[in-house]
Design an enzyme around this catalytic site. Structure first.
Site, PDB file in Angstrom:
ATOM      1  NE  ARG A  82      -2.505   1.487   3.438  1.00  0.00           N
ATOM      2  CZ  ARG A  82      -3.260   1.983   4.428  1.00  0.00           C
ATOM      3  NH1 ARG A  82      -4.572   1.903   4.357  1.00  0.00           N
ATOM      4  NH2 ARG A  82      -2.707   2.521   5.485  1.00  0.00           N
ATOM      5  CG  HIS A 207     -11.596   2.912   1.249  1.00  0.00           C
ATOM      6  ND1 HIS A 207     -10.907   2.148   2.150  1.00  0.00           N
ATOM      7  CD2 HIS A 207     -10.970   2.748   0.065  1.00  0.00           C
ATOM      8  CE1 HIS A 207      -9.887   1.540   1.534  1.00  0.00           C
ATOM      9  NE2 HIS A 207      -9.911   1.892   0.273  1.00  0.00           N
ATOM     10  CG  HIS A 269     -11.193  -7.903  -0.036  1.00  0.00           C
ATOM     11  ND1 HIS A 269     -10.677  -8.377  -1.226  1.00  0.00           N
ATOM     12  CD2 HIS A 269     -10.897  -6.574  -0.004  1.00  0.00           C
ATOM     13  CE1 HIS A 269     -10.094  -7.379  -1.871  1.00  0.00           C
ATOM     14  NE2 HIS A 269     -10.220  -6.283  -1.167  1.00  0.00           N
ATOM     15  CG  ASP A 320      -8.869  -5.249  -5.066  1.00  0.00           C
ATOM     16  OD1 ASP A 320      -8.838  -4.017  -5.131  1.00  0.00           O
ATOM     17  OD2 ASP A 320      -8.643  -5.871  -4.005  1.00  0.00           O
TER      18      ASP A 320
END
Ligand code: NGQ
Ligand code: ZN
Length: 454
Positions: A82, A207, A269, A320
């Protein structure tokens, strides 16, 4: 108005030969097998199956695919990935976002994905200032969908915090941030852009519980009482621990206990759920948005699919991080995760029936629900989303009925896809998107610059 003759097709009545599909140019008006073939019908020889919805994409991440696959000084994880992703997106402007999204959507269409849910959070300029049109980058996503012909459900993301319970956002997150009021403006402008697209849809994407505080989530649900709601949940064990430390509940549990989680919701997920969460999520009728290739790539874990599916849980698939665009491979990875964990074969689907077909059917229904798109079947009233496989491809030799889907999922590559009609537009011919060259050229320029770090 367009009429197609499909030499063989997977219809709602099963596999049929000589199927005539009449459309109004966007939507299917009728599907009939075995009747006369109108002389003006376009003959699509091959094996037709319904187009698939890709319910979760962050388009810009396609441009970093393959650049984060070398071991660093510490253990590499989702969280180190990330950090790299945040540095990467800092270099992207609106035109870059459009160029990357257009190429990505070409790849999706060539793989047989005919609709996409774009979970879009890269809203603002690199220093966090809003563009003159607050939905500038969303407009670029819409433009990419328009250019390529993919069906779009735009899911503008609300992002305000850097950790559960309203922690301050981190510097790398400033391009994502909105107040609840800004977000309303963003949605208004985004909706105007989406309205340009035939069949374009919009939803909201709070989010994650790391990025959205409870009062903000409540305000969003009140302000947007209809349409899809997509949210990341329980992808990483670290995220589950953070949520428990904050609230005493796990992410999916918290959402079940504190929101009207139901059929308009898609939780992305859901990798780490207890038996109880899994059963309750299934009963709620929400869609689990599985992204098997990304979940493998990021080291998320394995979704316990048999348990959730046995409880009647609905699921769809998404690409994704877009590290790889491959329809059969997403479905295969979902099944192979179960096999690797359980050390058994054919884990998904009832006894005696095709595993590939079972996963394919689940994903097309769940994908359509999650994106609020009338797609996923060759049926009157739905979008004309048709994928034609090359019957001459060696991998399909001698395969009939559901063995065709098993060949696509377990044995084939995307080279099996020959023609794709998306919302009535014939955008892939002979395996190639009709605007592939120009879109690829633009992408190459952008991707090269970004890979060189400027
Ligand atoms: C995303 N991706 O929003 O792109 C996330 C990373 C986050 C995945 N979760 C950011 N796979 O979750 O904080
Ligand atoms: Zn995501």
């Amino acid at each position: 108005m367009a009429t197609y003759h499909l030499s063989r097709a997977l219809t709602e009545e099963g596999w049929k030969d000589d199927v005539v599909v009449v459309t109004d140019g966007i939507t299917i008006l009728s599907v009939a097998a075995g009747g006369p073939v109108p002389p003006d019908a376009l003959r699509l020889s091959g094996i037709a199956i319904p187009g698939m919805a890709n319910l979760h994409s962050h388009a810009f991440q396609r441009a970093m695919a393959g650049l984060v696959e070398r071991r660093g000084p510490e253990d590499d994880s989702f969280w180190t990935w990330r950090e790299v992703m945040y540095r990467f997106l800092a270099e992207m402007g609106p035109e870059d976002i459009e160029a990357v999204a257009a190429w990505l959507y070409v790849e999706m269409l060539e793989a047989g994905f005919t609709c996409v849910g774009e979970f879009h959070y890269l809203h603002h300029a690199p220093d966090g200032t809003h563009y003159a049109d607050i939905a500038e980058t969303g407009a670029r996503i819409v433009a990419a969908a328009e250019t390529t012909g993919i069906g779009l459900t735009l899911l503008p993301s609300f992002y305000a915090h850097g950790g559960c319970g309203g922690q301050p956002a981190k510097p790398g997150q400033k391009r994502f941030l909105c107040s609840v009021d800004d977000f309303a403006t963003l949605m208004e402008s985004s909706a105007r852009h989406v309205a340009r697209l035939p069949g374009g849809k919009i939803g909201i994407a709070p989010h994650s519980l790391r990025a959205v505080a409870p009062n903000e989530l409540a305000a969003l649900l009140q302000a947007f009482p209809t349409g899809p709601v997509h949210m990341h949940a329980a992808e990483q064990t670290g995220e589950v621990e953070e949520c428990v430390a904050w609230s005493g509940a796990r992410p999916v549990q918290w959402l079940l206990d504190n929101t009207p989680l139901g059929a308009r919701w898609c939780l992305i997920h859901c990798t780490h759920m207890t038996d109880d969460e899994s059963a309750r999520l299934a009963a709620a009728g929400a869609v689990a948005g599985l992204c098997p290739i990304t979940e493998a790539n990021l080291g998320d874990g394995i979704f316990e699919a048999p348990r959730f599916l046995d409880a009647g849980g609905r699921f769809g698939i998404g690409s994704d991080s877009n590290v790889r665009i491959a329809l059969g491979e997403e479905l295969r990875t979902m099944e192979y995760g179960q096999r690797l964990r359980e050390r058994k074969r054919n884990r998904l689907g009832p006894t005696g029936s095709s595993t590939g077909r079972h996963i394919f059917d689940g994903a097309r229904k769940g994908g359509a629900q999650a994106l609020d798109q009338p797609t996923g079947a060759l049926k009157a009233g739905l979008r004309a989303d048709i994928v034609v496989l090359d019957a001459e491809h060696p991998v399909l030799a001698g395969r009939t009925g559901d063995a065709i889907i098993d060949a696509l999922v377990f044995a084939g590559g995307d080279g099996v896809v020959k023609d794709v009609i998306a919302g009535g537009r014939h955008v892939v011919r002979d395996g190639r998107h009709v605007r592939r060259e120009e879109i690829a050229a633009r992408y190459r320029t952008v991707a090269t610059r970004l890979a060189n770090g400027s």
